[in-house]
Design a protein around this motif. Structure first.
Motif, PDB file in Angstrom:
ATOM      1  N   THR A  76       0.971  -1.159   0.270  1.00 55.08           N
ATOM      2  CA  THR A  76       0.056  -0.252  -0.194  1.00 55.08           C
ATOM      3  C   THR A  76       0.922   1.510  -0.109  1.00 55.08           C
ATOM      4  N   THR A  77       0.281   2.400  -0.272  1.00 57.48           N
ATOM      5  CA  THR A  77       0.723   3.747   0.131  1.00 57.48           C
ATOM      6  C   THR A  77       0.165   4.398   1.159  1.00 57.48           C
ATOM      7  N   LEU A  78       1.021   4.751   1.883  1.00 56.61           N
ATOM      8  CA  LEU A  78       0.593   5.609   3.069  1.00 56.61           C
ATOM      9  C   LEU A  78       0.368   7.037   3.004  1.00 56.61           C
ATOM     10  N   ARG A  79      -0.703   7.970   3.425  1.00 59.49           N
ATOM     11  CA  ARG A  79      -0.977   9.388   3.107  1.00 59.49           C
ATOM     12  C   ARG A  79      -1.510   9.523   4.476  1.00 59.49           C
ATOM     13  N   TYR A  80      -1.664  10.765   4.787  1.00 59.80           N
ATOM     14  CA  TYR A  80      -2.570  11.463   5.802  1.00 59.80           C
ATOM     15  C   TYR A  80      -3.995  11.152   5.356  1.00 59.80           C
ATOM     16  N   PRO A  81      -4.826  10.928   6.326  1.00 63.81           N
ATOM     17  CA  PRO A  81      -6.282  10.476   6.165  1.00 63.81           C
ATOM     18  C   PRO A  81      -6.906  11.511   5.338  1.00 63.81           C
ATOM     19  N   GLY A  82      -6.576  12.928   5.325  1.00 64.48           N
ATOM     20  CA  GLY A  82      -7.427  13.926   4.724  1.00 64.48           C
ATOM     21  C   GLY A  82      -7.203  13.622   3.032  1.00 64.48           C
TER      22      GLY A  82
END
Length: 215
Positions: free
Chosen positions: A30-36
């Motif tokens: 997966t790719t991680l990002r801030y939820p927004g």
């Protein structure tokens, strides 16, 4: 680590044989990002602004109209503070005209993003990688977590530049110094490659922190 969201990064299953994990019950890359980020990007997709098969006449079209017309046509509204903040940042109220003729919506969006997402001199980026491996040993279930967090110093000395450039530079140096005997083109899943490269990266302050716990 901050609270992060994730989404599948292309085809995870093709990586199974590369890592010798044919016996794994579940495998997800997966790719991680801030939820927004996921909320905002989902809205752009639903509005059709990532499509490359639909052309938009940008002559006389403002950045504001580009976003607002698409959201209105898709029946979307800025119904939460996070989405409102993101769209205002991208240009929801920007009267500047695009004026670049007919272009796919995705290209127009790309150009807007490239302009708005440029780092200012004091901005800092961050790279986060997390590996989670669940396994059973002697009848007990364990979780091993290996995580890497690298923070940039400024707009020039970024975390991305370090994590992309340093491994390549280290590999080039090892090749020039004759430290390995590999020939041809290889991806870095061979111990002869990653062992010395990871050791050199650790000297630069870039290393994974590993922990294991029973679950």
């Amino acid at each position: 680590l901050p609270d992060l969201a994730y989404y599948p990064n292309r085809d995870s299953l093709s990586y199974i044989p590369l890592y010798g994990l044919e016996g794994a019950e579940n495998f997800l890359r997966t790719t991680l990002r801030y939820p927004g980020f996921c909320t905002g990007w989902s809205a752009l997709v639903k509005a059709g602004l990532t499509r490359d098969d639909v052309e938009i006449d940008t002559d006389g079209l403002s950045v504001s109209a580009f976003f607002q017309n698409a959201f209105s046509a898709a029946g979307l509204a800025l119904d939460n503070p996070s989405l409102q903040e993101q769209m205002l940042y991208l240009g929801w109220e920007n009267p500047a005209l695009i004026n670049r003729g007919k272009m796919p919506a995705a290209i127009v969006l790309q150009q807007i993003l490239e302009d708005r997402w440029q780092l200012s001199p004091t901005d800092k980026d961050m790279v986060v990688m997390v590996h989670e491996i669940e396994y059973v040993l002697a009848g007990k279930k364990y979780l091993t977590t290996s995580q890497l967090v690298v923070k940039g110093e400024d707009a020039l000395h970024t975390a991305m530049a370090k994590t992309v450039g340093l491994p390549l530079g280290i590999a080039a140096r090892l090749q020039i110094e004759g430290k390995w005997q590999l020939k041809g083109l290889h991806i870095p899943v061979l111990p002869d490659i990653y062992t010395p490269v990871l050791a050199a990266l650790e000297q630069e302050g870039i290393q994974f922190v590993e922990s294991t716990k029973a679950i």
